[in-house]
Design a protein around this motif. Structure first.
Motif, PDB file in Angstrom:
ATOM      1  N   THR A  56      45.402 -29.745  31.278  1.00  0.00           N
ATOM      2  CA  THR A  56      46.437 -29.596  32.275  1.00  0.00           C
ATOM      3  C   THR A  56      45.800 -29.838  33.613  1.00  0.00           C
ATOM      4  N   LEU A  57      46.321 -30.776  34.381  1.00  0.00           N
ATOM      5  CA  LEU A  57      45.640 -31.093  35.615  1.00  0.00           C
ATOM      6  C   LEU A  57      46.442 -31.964  36.510  1.00  0.00           C
ATOM      7  N   SER A  58      45.837 -32.388  37.614  1.00  0.00           N
ATOM      8  CA  SER A  58      46.567 -33.225  38.530  1.00  0.00           C
ATOM      9  C   SER A  58      46.052 -34.628  38.517  1.00  0.00           C
ATOM     10  N   ILE A  59      46.058 -35.246  37.384  1.00  0.00           N
ATOM     11  CA  ILE A  59      45.773 -36.655  37.307  1.00  0.00           C
ATOM     12  C   ILE A  59      46.430 -37.261  36.110  1.00  0.00           C
ATOM     13  N   THR A  60      46.299 -38.552  36.020  1.00  0.00           N
ATOM     14  CA  THR A  60      46.875 -39.297  34.916  1.00  0.00           C
ATOM     15  C   THR A  60      45.833 -40.206  34.334  1.00  0.00           C
ATOM     16  N   CYS A  61      46.272 -41.180  33.515  1.00  0.00           N
ATOM     17  CA  CYS A  61      45.284 -41.975  32.833  1.00  0.00           C
ATOM     18  C   CYS A  61      45.425 -43.452  33.085  1.00  0.00           C
ATOM     19  N   ILE A  62      44.367 -44.172  32.829  1.00  0.00           N
ATOM     20  CA  ILE A  62      44.293 -45.583  33.105  1.00  0.00           C
ATOM     21  C   ILE A  62      44.529 -46.393  31.860  1.00  0.00           C
ATOM     22  N   ILE A  85      42.787 -41.799  44.981  1.00  0.00           N
ATOM     23  CA  ILE A  85      43.939 -42.562  44.502  1.00  0.00           C
ATOM     24  C   ILE A  85      43.660 -44.046  44.724  1.00  0.00           C
ATOM     25  N   VAL A  86      43.778 -44.833  43.656  1.00  0.00           N
ATOM     26  CA  VAL A  86      43.580 -46.285  43.738  1.00  0.00           C
ATOM     27  C   VAL A  86      44.945 -46.935  43.518  1.00  0.00           C
ATOM     28  N   LEU A  87      45.431 -47.625  44.544  1.00  0.00           N
ATOM     29  CA  LEU A  87      46.783 -48.177  44.554  1.00  0.00           C
ATOM     30  C   LEU A  87      46.733 -49.695  44.653  1.00  0.00           C
ATOM     31  N   PRO A  88      47.284 -50.418  43.664  1.00  0.00           N
ATOM     32  CA  PRO A  88      47.340 -51.882  43.805  1.00  0.00           C
ATOM     33  C   PRO A  88      48.314 -52.260  44.914  1.00  0.00           C
ATOM     34  N   ASN A  89      47.976 -53.293  45.666  1.00  0.00           N
ATOM     35  CA  ASN A  89      48.863 -53.719  46.749  1.00  0.00           C
ATOM     36  C   ASN A  89      50.190 -54.227  46.208  1.00  0.00           C
ATOM     37  N   ASP A  90      50.146 -54.902  45.069  1.00  0.00           N
ATOM     38  CA  ASP A  90      51.367 -55.351  44.409  1.00  0.00           C
ATOM     39  C   ASP A  90      51.707 -54.384  43.286  1.00  0.00           C
ATOM     40  N   ASN A  91      52.957 -54.369  42.893  1.00  0.00           N
ATOM     41  CA  ASN A  91      53.369 -53.499  41.794  1.00  0.00           C
ATOM     42  C   ASN A  91      52.980 -54.141  40.463  1.00  0.00           C
ATOM     43  N   ASP A  92      51.654 -54.130  40.212  1.00  0.00           N
ATOM     44  CA  ASP A  92      51.124 -54.731  38.989  1.00  0.00           C
ATOM     45  C   ASP A  92      49.918 -53.907  38.544  1.00  0.00           C
ATOM     46  N   ILE A  93      50.193 -52.729  38.002  1.00  0.00           N
ATOM     47  CA  ILE A  93      49.118 -51.834  37.599  1.00  0.00           C
ATOM     48  C   ILE A  93      48.301 -52.429  36.460  1.00  0.00           C
ATOM     49  N   GLU A  94      48.934 -53.228  35.604  1.00  0.00           N
ATOM     50  CA  GLU A  94      48.211 -53.829  34.483  1.00  0.00           C
ATOM     51  C   GLU A  94      47.133 -54.789  34.968  1.00  0.00           C
ATOM     52  N   ALA A  95      47.449 -55.583  36.011  1.00  0.00           N
ATOM     53  CA  ALA A  95      46.450 -56.503  36.555  1.00  0.00           C
ATOM     54  C   ALA A  95      45.273 -55.737  37.139  1.00  0.00           C
ATOM     55  N   LEU A  96      45.555 -54.627  37.810  1.00  0.00           N
ATOM     56  CA  LEU A  96      44.475 -53.809  38.348  1.00  0.00           C
ATOM     57  C   LEU A  96      43.610 -53.263  37.220  1.00  0.00           C
ATOM     58  N   ALA A 119      52.400 -44.901  48.137  1.00  0.00           N
ATOM     59  CA  ALA A 119      52.253 -44.873  46.680  1.00  0.00           C
ATOM     60  C   ALA A 119      53.631 -44.807  46.043  1.00  0.00           C
ATOM     61  N   ASP A 120      54.402 -45.879  46.199  1.00  0.00           N
ATOM     62  CA  ASP A 120      55.761 -45.928  45.668  1.00  0.00           C
ATOM     63  C   ASP A 120      55.854 -46.799  44.423  1.00  0.00           C
ATOM     64  N   HIS A 121      54.701 -47.048  43.799  1.00  0.00           N
ATOM     65  CA  HIS A 121      54.652 -47.770  42.533  1.00  0.00           C
ATOM     66  C   HIS A 121      53.419 -47.275  41.775  1.00  0.00           C
ATOM     67  N   PRO A 122      53.266 -47.585  40.495  1.00  0.00           N
ATOM     68  CA  PRO A 122      52.209 -46.987  39.675  1.00  0.00           C
ATOM     69  C   PRO A 122      50.814 -47.121  40.268  1.00  0.00           C
ATOM     70  N   PHE A 123      50.023 -46.070  40.095  1.00  0.00           N
ATOM     71  CA  PHE A 123      48.673 -46.017  40.649  1.00  0.00           C
ATOM     72  C   PHE A 123      47.752 -45.242  39.730  1.00  0.00           C
ATOM     73  N   ILE A 124      46.450 -45.400  39.973  1.00  0.00           N
ATOM     74  CA  ILE A 124      45.394 -44.714  39.230  1.00  0.00           C
ATOM     75  C   ILE A 124      44.816 -43.621  40.118  1.00  0.00           C
ATOM     76  N   PHE A 125      44.398 -42.510  39.504  1.00  0.00           N
ATOM     77  CA  PHE A 125      43.694 -41.527  40.321  1.00  0.00           C
ATOM     78  C   PHE A 125      42.654 -40.770  39.516  1.00  0.00           C
ATOM     79  N   PHE A 126      41.750 -40.149  40.252  1.00  0.00           N
ATOM     80  CA  PHE A 126      40.597 -39.451  39.695  1.00  0.00           C
ATOM     81  C   PHE A 126      40.455 -38.112  40.399  1.00  0.00           C
ATOM     82  N   ILE A 127      40.037 -37.087  39.696  1.00  0.00           N
ATOM     83  CA  ILE A 127      39.572 -35.853  40.319  1.00  0.00           C
ATOM     84  C   ILE A 127      38.077 -35.764  40.045  1.00  0.00           C
TER      85      ILE A 127
END
Length: 420
Positions: free
Chosen positions: A14-20, A268-279, A387-395
């Motif tokens: 349980t935490l404040s992050i998600t997965c890549i 938080i790592v945010l792609p400039n375009d809404n293309d999280i898969e490319a990132l 951050a209005d589209h999918p992003f990656i993050f790390f704690i």
């Protein structure tokens, strides 16, 4: 695989992050990981982070779902198993998890980091714990038990897995709940215990931290979030403008949100375009470290970040086997744990949840492994981080650089468990 050739590893968090997704990793230097000759040469954080990116790469399935893991929880639970690994299982676990072949080096490094995590702080809560639950008629190898207690702070308790499976599960689950501030419940199901169950290894990690500078609740408003498929949803978006540690490339932006006390941060790592898969397909641990090195605090940043809270669940045995950990699931390579029998691994399940709000983040993770008998500028420039589209993050624990949690937000309002 027969029922006798089984270990069950269940990971909950349980935490404040998600997965890549399909994140690539540059190969860690074997001279400073598996071939390290001293504690000074071995970098536990680098090993943990390399494993984290490798595992995330295996978990990528092309879906647009939230995903969350705690690399540190998995890394630590498997290290307790590694302490009893021999032969090719020992070699494969070292290669896949970046453990030093010399187990004494890992013991000392692990103890140092456990002591760091459990160091008292008035600014946040961060604790980790390990426990071993042994069947009543079994005995641990003396050296194994001594090392687990001394270096992993692992307490040993005996349970009647065969005669009282539900009661045994209740005891383990209550320990997990206590260690995770009741955030993780019902980790173990008594039906998973049978006559072959000899040992359950549990790891728990709990984090509760406030942002160094909290978001003001009255500035949170309903805004549009663009999903990967192009759909739009409305979500609560937190807002702030201040000087953040920030960096950018033509493809990506990165932002650091420190927690009170400055020992931990969310990146938080945010792609400039809404293309999280490319990132994800072009992002590795080297890129992550390079992005962090190039961050600065020269500019004010307008930041919009969605509140998010969700849970995910993944079965990890197949990814670990694909990464090369084959013998641990098929052979009897865990021969240094109990005196009576050799052990192996059958299943690894990872469940996680996350809650990020204006005040901060609360996170918890638990891992259970069931072993069975196998027999700068003049004018201020205001940057924008929306951050209005999918992003990656790390704690990350900044004291060591160890990634405790990492993930991806595809849908900030998703709030139920999914299993795949």
């Amino acid at each position: 695989m027969t029922p006798k050739q089984t270990i069950l590893a269940i990971l909950l968090l349980t935490l404040s992050i998600t997965c890549i997704g399909c994140i690539e990793n540059t190969q860690a230097d074997p001279d400073t990981t598996i071939n390290a000759r001293s504690v000074e040469e071995y970098d536990l954080a680098a090993a943990n982070n390399a494993f984290a990116f490798d595992l995330y790469s295996e978990l990528q399935d092309g879906s647009d779902e939230n995903l969350l893991i705690s690399p540190y929880s998995i890394f630590t639970a498997m290290a307790i198993c590694y302490e009893g690994a021999e032969g090719t299982t020992h070699q494969q676990m070292a290669e896949v998890l970046y453990y030093p072949l010399d187990k004494s080096i890992l013991r000392i490094a692990a103890k140092d980091y456990i002591d760091t995590v459990n160091r008292d702080s008035n600014d946040y809560e961060l604790e980790t714990a390990n426990a071993l639950w042994l069947r009543e008629d079994q005995r641990l190898v003396a050296d194994y038990e001594k090392n687990i207690e001394e270096y992993y702070n692992g307490n040993v308790e005996k349970l009647d897995f065969e005669g009282r499976p539900e009661e045994s599960a209740r005891v383990v689950n209550e320990w997990v709940e206590e260690q995770t501030n009741n955030k993780i419940k019902d980790l173990i199901n008594g039906q998973s215990f049978d006559g072959y169950t000899k040992l359950v290894v549990t790891n728990a990690i709990y984090f509760n931290g406030k942002w160094k500078e909290e978001f003001m609740e009255h500035r949170t408003s309903e805004e549009t979030f663009y999903l990967s498929g192009g759909e739009k949803i409305q979500t609560d978006m937190m807002y702030a403008i201040r000087k953040f540690s920030y960096g950018e490339t033509p493809e990506t932006k990165i932002l650091e949100l420190p927690y009170k006390g400055d020992d931990l941060s969310m990146y938080i790592v945010l792609p400039n375009d809404n293309d999280i898969e490319a990132l994800e397909n072009n992002f590795n641990s080297h890129d992550y470290e390079k992005l962090k090195r190039e961050m600065d605090e020269e500019h004010e940043v307008n930041i919009w970040l969605p509140k998010f809270k969700f849970q995910t669940k993944k079965e990890l045995s197949s990814p670990l086997i694909s990464m090369g950990l084959t013998d641990a699931f098929t052979e009897f390579g865990l021969s240094g744990i109990t005196e009576e029998t050799d052990l192996t691994i059958s299943e690894v399940i990872h469940q996680a949840s996350i809650d990020v709000q204006e005040k901060g983040t609360e996170a918890a993770a638990a891992t259970a492994v069931e072993a069975v008998d196998c027999a700068m500028v003049d004018e201020p420039i205001i940057k924008e981080f929306r951050a209005d589209h999918p992003f990656i993050f790390f704690i990350e624990d900044k004291r060591t650089g160890c990634i405790l949690f990492m993930g991806k937000v595809e849908h900030p309002e998703y709030d139920e468990i999914t299993a795949k």
